[in-house]
Design an enzyme around this catalytic site. Sequence first.
Site, PDB file in Angstrom:
ATOM      1  N   LYS A 165      -1.959  -3.016   8.013  1.00  0.00           N
ATOM      2  CA  LYS A 165      -3.101  -2.632   8.840  1.00  0.00           C
ATOM      3  C   LYS A 165      -3.062  -3.390  10.164  1.00  0.00           C
ATOM      4  CE  LYS A 165      -6.302  -1.324   5.152  1.00  0.00           C
ATOM      5  NZ  LYS A 165      -7.627  -1.555   4.540  1.00  0.00           N
ATOM      6  N   HIS A 167      -3.734  -9.487   3.113  1.00  0.00           N
ATOM      7  CA  HIS A 167      -5.177  -9.542   3.342  1.00  0.00           C
ATOM      8  C   HIS A 167      -5.494 -10.507   4.482  1.00  0.00           C
ATOM      9  CE1 HIS A 167      -6.366  -8.147  -0.990  1.00  0.00           C
ATOM     10  NE2 HIS A 167      -6.164  -7.142  -0.166  1.00  0.00           N
ATOM     11  N   ARG A 215      -1.007  -1.595  -6.720  1.00  0.00           N
ATOM     12  CA  ARG A 215      -1.301  -2.781  -5.892  1.00  0.00           C
ATOM     13  C   ARG A 215      -2.261  -3.711  -6.641  1.00  0.00           C
ATOM     14  NH1 ARG A 215      -1.328  -4.522  -0.507  1.00  0.00           N
ATOM     15  NH2 ARG A 215      -3.321  -5.161   0.393  1.00  0.00           N
ATOM     16  N   TYR A 228      -9.675 -10.122  -7.305  1.00  0.00           N
ATOM     17  CA  TYR A 228      -8.782 -10.061  -8.454  1.00  0.00           C
ATOM     18  C   TYR A 228      -8.991 -11.221  -9.422  1.00  0.00           C
ATOM     19  CZ  TYR A 228      -6.578  -6.511  -5.625  1.00  0.00           C
ATOM     20  OH  TYR A 228      -6.357  -5.383  -4.881  1.00  0.00           O
ATOM     21  N   ARG A 260       0.831  -1.193   0.000  1.00  0.00           N
ATOM     22  CA  ARG A 260       0.000   0.000   0.000  1.00  0.00           C
ATOM     23  C   ARG A 260       0.874   1.255   0.000  1.00  0.00           C
ATOM     24  NH1 ARG A 260      -2.054  -3.639   3.867  1.00  0.00           N
ATOM     25  NH2 ARG A 260      -4.172  -4.409   3.410  1.00  0.00           N
ATOM     26  N   HIS A 318      -4.279   2.726  -4.886  1.00  0.00           N
ATOM     27  CA  HIS A 318      -4.139   1.270  -4.926  1.00  0.00           C
ATOM     28  C   HIS A 318      -3.893   0.705  -6.324  1.00  0.00           C
ATOM     29  CE1 HIS A 318      -4.520   0.491  -0.837  1.00  0.00           C
ATOM     30  NE2 HIS A 318      -5.668  -0.114  -0.757  1.00  0.00           N
TER      31      HIS A 318
END
Length: 294
Positions: free
Chosen positions: A170, A266, A243, A275, A146, A240
């Site tokens: 995160k 994730h 990414r 994706y 990110r 993003h």
Amino acid sequence: MNEEIQSFLQYLQIEKNYSPLTIQHYQLDLNDFVRFMQKEGINNMVDIEYLDARLYLTDLYDKKYARSTVSRKVSSLKSFYKFLTKEDKLDENPFSLVFHPKQEKRLPNFFYEEEIERLFDACKGDTHKDVRNLALLELLYATGIRVSECSNLSLKDIDFSFHTVLVTGKGRKERYVPFGTYASEAIKRYLDHTRHVLVKGEHQQLFVNLKGGPLTDRGIRHILNDVISRASLTHKIHPHMLRHTFATHLLSNGADLRSVQELLGHSHLSSTQTYTHVTKEHLRKTYLSHHPRA
């Protein structure tokens, strides 16, 4: 009310390890709800019932908020009242049965391989700006990290021996992400010839701006927009996009979903599965464009 909200925000910070920006969004959503409660003459968080929650949802729709905004606000309040039930402040979560509006499903935008090459070509040059921008672009595409993760990288996070970068994602979760030869060479060139010339002060941030300070999220977005313009691409860049490109290209070339999930950081596989829809759509368009009987 303020005491209960502050307890919840502290819980998000200390136990959930949420970022300051995420906590700020929760606080804004809760403040918006408090204003609604006051307008309805309700002065205590624990006095809210299911019908009040439904009335608030109706109020959000009346204000013409986007579905994504309504969804976020409802999610924030569900989490808040779940916390209050956990703390034995009330028996039931009044938002537990509130319908969660579905967000519009949009496939992530990404660059095709020839477009990526044009971006790299736009960064070729010997100026300090070009050398830094190429290193930045190569790392973002090589790792799929990110923009916020990239701006927080320090010199010690790069390991050239194993071609990996230590990323703090995160919830302050750390992960190692590999990078390839192109990124390695570009970063080494930047460190050997550019960073020490630009940097001012003692900070250890990997990427610096042209004034010598740490490169921020906004600075990275500005650089990417500038590179897009120089490459004469019509895309509107968003944080993003590289990414998305990283993940799409990996899956298109045969990478398995679990590996891509781990590389992206994730928590849930469902986030990565987005994706697969992108690659399927790309295959469909390729088929329709090239098959004689399509």
